[in-house]
Design an enzyme around this catalytic site. Sequence first.
Site, PDB file in Angstrom:
ATOM      1  N   TYR A 118      39.623  53.818  33.468  1.00 26.99           N
ATOM      2  CA  TYR A 118      39.364  52.749  34.482  1.00 26.99           C
ATOM      3  C   TYR A 118      37.775  52.775  34.587  1.00 26.99           C
ATOM      4  O   TYR A 118      37.077  52.986  33.595  1.00 26.99           O
ATOM      5  CB  TYR A 118      40.037  52.774  35.768  1.00 26.99           C
ATOM      6  CG  TYR A 118      39.955  51.455  36.427  1.00 26.99           C
ATOM      7  CD1 TYR A 118      40.751  50.385  35.817  1.00 26.99           C
ATOM      8  CD2 TYR A 118      39.444  51.007  37.830  1.00 26.99           C
ATOM      9  CE1 TYR A 118      40.982  49.131  36.258  1.00 26.99           C
ATOM     10  CE2 TYR A 118      39.296  49.714  38.232  1.00 26.99           C
ATOM     11  CZ  TYR A 118      40.063  48.860  37.493  1.00 26.99           C
ATOM     12  OH  TYR A 118      40.027  47.715  38.126  1.00 26.99           O
ATOM     13  N   ARG A 159      35.790  37.334  37.590  1.00 22.75           N
ATOM     14  CA  ARG A 159      34.661  38.311  38.473  1.00 22.75           C
ATOM     15  C   ARG A 159      34.948  39.599  37.883  1.00 22.75           C
ATOM     16  O   ARG A 159      35.606  39.963  38.674  1.00 22.75           O
ATOM     17  CB  ARG A 159      34.696  37.904  39.742  1.00 22.75           C
ATOM     18  CG  ARG A 159      33.591  38.180  40.660  1.00 22.75           C
ATOM     19  CD  ARG A 159      33.532  39.338  41.574  1.00 22.75           C
ATOM     20  NE  ARG A 159      34.348  40.269  41.131  1.00 22.75           N
ATOM     21  CZ  ARG A 159      34.842  41.201  41.926  1.00 22.75           C
ATOM     22  NH1 ARG A 159      34.437  41.336  43.269  1.00 22.75           N
ATOM     23  NH2 ARG A 159      35.870  42.222  41.750  1.00 22.75           N
ATOM     24  N   LYS A 189      44.358  49.085  35.962  1.00 22.86           N
ATOM     25  CA  LYS A 189      44.899  49.097  37.180  1.00 22.86           C
ATOM     26  C   LYS A 189      46.504  49.652  37.262  1.00 22.86           C
ATOM     27  O   LYS A 189      46.962  50.644  38.201  1.00 22.86           O
ATOM     28  CB  LYS A 189      44.858  47.860  38.025  1.00 22.86           C
ATOM     29  CG  LYS A 189      43.627  47.713  38.681  1.00 22.86           C
ATOM     30  CD  LYS A 189      43.507  47.677  40.304  1.00 22.86           C
ATOM     31  CE  LYS A 189      42.221  48.265  40.787  1.00 22.86           C
ATOM     32  NZ  LYS A 189      41.521  47.544  41.527  1.00 22.86           N
ATOM     33  N   GLU A 221      43.828  40.145  41.153  1.00 21.72           N
ATOM     34  CA  GLU A 221      42.699  41.123  40.819  1.00 21.72           C
ATOM     35  C   GLU A 221      41.474  40.373  40.034  1.00 21.72           C
ATOM     36  O   GLU A 221      41.648  39.851  39.189  1.00 21.72           O
ATOM     37  CB  GLU A 221      43.396  42.137  39.691  1.00 21.72           C
ATOM     38  CG  GLU A 221      42.398  43.253  39.343  1.00 21.72           C
ATOM     39  CD  GLU A 221      42.196  44.293  40.595  1.00 21.72           C
ATOM     40  OE1 GLU A 221      42.966  44.405  41.558  1.00 21.72           O
ATOM     41  OE2 GLU A 221      40.911  44.762  40.370  1.00 21.72           O
ATOM     42  N   ASP A 222      40.283  40.642  40.605  1.00 20.53           N
ATOM     43  CA  ASP A 222      39.058  40.360  40.129  1.00 20.53           C
ATOM     44  C   ASP A 222      38.913  38.570  39.825  1.00 20.53           C
ATOM     45  O   ASP A 222      38.668  38.122  38.619  1.00 20.53           O
ATOM     46  CB  ASP A 222      38.893  40.843  38.875  1.00 20.53           C
ATOM     47  CG  ASP A 222      38.291  42.282  39.054  1.00 20.53           C
ATOM     48  OD1 ASP A 222      38.298  42.646  40.132  1.00 20.53           O
ATOM     49  OD2 ASP A 222      37.703  43.003  38.204  1.00 20.53           O
ATOM     50  N   ASP A 248      43.414  43.334  45.772  1.00 22.17           N
ATOM     51  CA  ASP A 248      42.564  44.640  46.061  1.00 22.17           C
ATOM     52  C   ASP A 248      41.198  44.581  46.368  1.00 22.17           C
ATOM     53  O   ASP A 248      40.550  45.424  47.122  1.00 22.17           O
ATOM     54  CB  ASP A 248      42.791  45.764  44.727  1.00 22.17           C
ATOM     55  CG  ASP A 248      42.344  47.153  44.907  1.00 22.17           C
ATOM     56  OD1 ASP A 248      42.588  47.682  45.755  1.00 22.17           O
ATOM     57  OD2 ASP A 248      41.527  47.364  44.081  1.00 22.17           O
ATOM     58  N   ASP A 249      40.436  43.541  45.682  1.00 16.73           N
ATOM     59  CA  ASP A 249      39.057  43.586  46.036  1.00 16.73           C
ATOM     60  C   ASP A 249      38.564  43.395  47.289  1.00 16.73           C
ATOM     61  O   ASP A 249      37.643  43.874  48.031  1.00 16.73           O
ATOM     62  CB  ASP A 249      38.482  42.573  45.143  1.00 16.73           C
ATOM     63  CG  ASP A 249      38.875  42.693  43.547  1.00 16.73           C
ATOM     64  OD1 ASP A 249      38.742  43.558  42.885  1.00 16.73           O
ATOM     65  OD2 ASP A 249      39.501  41.701  43.312  1.00 16.73           O
ATOM     66  N   ASN A 297      29.170  48.638  42.585  1.00 14.84           N
ATOM     67  CA  ASN A 297      29.361  49.060  41.116  1.00 14.84           C
ATOM     68  C   ASN A 297      28.689  48.076  40.054  1.00 14.84           C
ATOM     69  O   ASN A 297      28.521  46.895  40.177  1.00 14.84           O
ATOM     70  CB  ASN A 297      30.930  49.073  40.942  1.00 14.84           C
ATOM     71  CG  ASN A 297      31.573  50.068  41.972  1.00 14.84           C
ATOM     72  OD1 ASN A 297      31.004  51.094  42.119  1.00 14.84           O
ATOM     73  ND2 ASN A 297      32.772  49.460  42.377  1.00 14.84           N
TER      74      ASN A 297
HETATM   75  P1  NAD Z   1      31.121  38.985  45.936  1.00 12.77           P
HETATM   76  O1  NAD Z   1      30.436  38.304  44.932  1.00 12.77           O
HETATM   77  O2  NAD Z   1      32.173  38.504  46.541  1.00 12.77           O
HETATM   78  O3  NAD Z   1      29.800  39.095  47.011  1.00 12.77           O
HETATM   79  C1  NAD Z   1      28.680  39.588  46.728  1.00 12.77           C
HETATM   80  C2  NAD Z   1      28.030  38.981  48.342  1.00 12.77           C
HETATM   81  O4  NAD Z   1      26.702  39.667  48.088  1.00 12.77           O
HETATM   82  C3  NAD Z   1      27.757  37.488  48.285  1.00 12.77           C
HETATM   83  O5  NAD Z   1      27.926  37.359  49.633  1.00 12.77           O
HETATM   84  C4  NAD Z   1      26.182  37.467  47.905  1.00 12.77           C
HETATM   85  O6  NAD Z   1      25.997  36.438  48.801  1.00 12.77           O
HETATM   86  C5  NAD Z   1      25.666  38.610  48.329  1.00 12.77           C
HETATM   87  N1  NAD Z   1      24.521  38.962  47.725  1.00 12.77           N
HETATM   88  C6  NAD Z   1      23.911  38.629  46.577  1.00 12.77           C
HETATM   89  N2  NAD Z   1      22.724  38.717  46.264  1.00 12.77           N
HETATM   90  C7  NAD Z   1      22.144  39.209  47.323  1.00 12.77           C
HETATM   91  C8  NAD Z   1      21.058  39.685  48.069  1.00 12.77           C
HETATM   92  N3  NAD Z   1      19.965  39.968  47.335  1.00 12.77           N
HETATM   93  N4  NAD Z   1      20.768  40.098  49.320  1.00 12.77           N
HETATM   94  C9  NAD Z   1      22.107  40.320  50.139  1.00 12.77           C
HETATM   95  N5  NAD Z   1      23.266  39.811  49.645  1.00 12.77           N
HETATM   96  C10 NAD Z   1      23.322  39.272  48.487  1.00 12.77           C
HETATM   97  O7  NAD Z   1      31.230  40.472  45.370  1.00 12.77           O
HETATM   98  P2  NAD Z   1      32.400  41.600  46.151  1.00 12.77           P
HETATM   99  O8  NAD Z   1      33.676  41.380  45.693  1.00 12.77           O
HETATM  100  O9  NAD Z   1      32.166  41.401  47.787  1.00 12.77           O
HETATM  101  O10 NAD Z   1      31.484  42.640  45.497  1.00 12.77           O
HETATM  102  C11 NAD Z   1      30.194  43.001  45.819  1.00 12.77           C
HETATM  103  C12 NAD Z   1      29.960  44.443  45.448  1.00 12.77           C
HETATM  104  O11 NAD Z   1      30.734  45.392  46.024  1.00 12.77           O
HETATM  105  C13 NAD Z   1      30.035  44.475  43.905  1.00 12.77           C
HETATM  106  O12 NAD Z   1      28.989  45.306  43.185  1.00 12.77           O
HETATM  107  C14 NAD Z   1      31.374  45.646  43.818  1.00 12.77           C
HETATM  108  O13 NAD Z   1      31.071  46.498  42.618  1.00 12.77           O
HETATM  109  C15 NAD Z   1      31.357  46.173  44.808  1.00 12.77           C
HETATM  110  N6  NAD Z   1      32.603  46.881  45.383  1.00 12.77           N
HETATM  111  C16 NAD Z   1      32.863  48.266  45.575  1.00 12.77           C
HETATM  112  C17 NAD Z   1      34.096  48.546  45.921  1.00 12.77           C
HETATM  113  C18 NAD Z   1      34.211  50.000  46.202  1.00 12.77           C
HETATM  114  O14 NAD Z   1      33.287  50.802  46.104  1.00 12.77           O
HETATM  115  N7  NAD Z   1      35.387  50.301  46.426  1.00 12.77           N
HETATM  116  C19 NAD Z   1      35.189  47.564  45.847  1.00 12.77           C
HETATM  117  C20 NAD Z   1      34.925  46.344  45.679  1.00 12.77           C
HETATM  118  C21 NAD Z   1      33.705  45.967  45.359  1.00 12.77           C
END
Ligand code: NAD
Length: 540
Positions: free
Chosen positions: A91, A144, A162, A233-234, A256-257, A397
């Site tokens: 993964y 995504r 997954k 997912e994604d 899950d996201d 990530n």
């Molecule tokens: P998403 O695309 O739904 O949301 C991203 C958000 O970030 C949006 O609201 C966007 O407006 C904002 N953004 C973008 N550029 C920005 C900036 N310069 N300043 C402030 N905000 C900004 O994505 P998501 O699903 O919410 O995922 C976001 C991040 O979280 C990804 O990098 C993902 O890898 C990580 N994530 C981590 C885990 C975990 O650690 N378990 C789980 C899910 C997602």
Amino acid sequence: MPRGAALLADPLLNKGTAFTERERDALGLRGLLPPRVFTLGEQLQRSLAAVRRKSDNLEKYIYLANLQNRNEVLFYRLVVDHVEEMVPLIYTPTVGQACLEYGAIYRRSRGLFITLRERGRIAEILREWPHEGVRLIVVTDGERILGLGDLGALGMGIPIGKLALYTACSGVHPYYTLPITLDVGTDSKPLLDGEFYIGIKQRRARGAAYDEFIEEFVDAVGTVFPQALLQWEDFGNTNAFRLLQKYRTRLPSFNDDIQGTAAVALAGLMAALPLLGGPLAQQRILFLGAGEAGTGIADLFVAALRSEGMSEADARARCWFFDSKGLVVQSRLGELAEHKLPYAHAHAFIPTLAEAVEVIKPTALIGVSGMPQTFTQEIVSAMARLNRRPAIFALSNPTSKAECTAEQAYTWSEGRAVFASGSPFAPVEFGGQRFLPGQGNNIYIFPGVGMGALTCGAREVSDAMFLAAARTLAGLASGDDLAVGRVYPSLTRIREVSLAIATAVAEEAYASGLATVPRPADLKADIRSRMFEPVYRDYV
Ligand code: NAD
């Protein structure tokens, strides 16, 4: 029971060189295998050596994918016994690279591809799947994929990975799992122009064409696999929230996201409370990023506070969002996506994160923006000035996207940050102390939630179930874990963690009337007895 070559070709039944002398005679295998009989333990050592011999992680991924397609018991034995080494290979982060190159490394089919061209006959396609009674589907439309964006049909690596984690971590039997990619096109020009792209070459379907396709898919799942749990997912941000809301009560399903991330982050915060000081109700969170992950976490945090008696308005007032345009406030109502609206507070707009930290004075700063190095020294030191122990969760990530590194968080806070990340970070030495940064990996949550929901036949996967999962996970981070700065238990305990979560989730389903199968006397023992164990059965 298939015999001979057909038996060797069935990954769920194949034992390779471990077929016994009696089995070789009885099942028509004599001559089809090299003469020496090996044990599962010996096969395991050979496979482990083969993985370690490969210097490139993508090569390791390909080896493991082939092993999975050849002999699932051996594959899962390897993953279960060497979970910390194997999870990053099957993964994240390796699966990201595998998806990017999915067309090039494609060897053998696994799962179902359903494209727009199959409109009107999706149920027929599902019936082509060779296993009956599918209980668990992970589906993506590839829009995504991790932090990599729109990969179209190449996203198939994600549902496959997954589901492998489900089997390895919580023992969902692989026979009952089904990975699906819905190919609705892609907006990635390099893919559309690519010579070897494996998906349909057209722009992504949107609007009614997309919605009708998904509607038919969900209907077909309900008809062909009425007992299945569906994990979204994604999916892209614009579809993820809508689809979850639209379908979560129509069939047992979750995202899950949004929800898994929420539970793992909340668990980290709950586990950290003894360090942060003060109960959950006194924490104030500032999120950088207001997407699926961020608002998912906030919604579950609000649910947790409400379950402790706080009003919804007061609970929401403890969550602040900073997105790509600045602080999410009421003056921006016209331009905000719907999922951000509940967190648009009546407050003056603030254009920079550093200023927002000074004004809002959060106890926890959570990065889910996908924007690297946004938790600057100024911001981390401000958090450390405002709090004796600030929570700094840099969850984006892969590692290259993290808002700050573990080392930066510890150094800039003089070793006081309670840090968690989305991707793994190596241990950090600071001020004579050795920190083991905790990884807020969704793997702690979704396998247990899915297993729990499946075993009790949950009609719906509720927020209360994710809350139960978060509380259970938080309770499993020991004093020893916290002492080294880790707000999660070690990944080596993942089967025990998943079993505990599955039990808590099923317990919640029984309590809220969402379970459909009679409650066993000993719920935990019942779930444990259903967990797939990667061991060989005797066939004769
Ligand atoms: P998403 O695309 O739904 O949301 C991203 C958000 O970030 C949006 O609201 C966007 O407006 C904002 N953004 C973008 N550029 C920005 C900036 N310069 N300043 C402030 N905000 C900004 O994505 P998501 O699903 O919410 O995922 C976001 C991040 O979280 C990804 O990098 C993902 O890898 C990580 N994530 C981590 C885990 C975990 O650690 N378990 C789980 C899910 C997602």
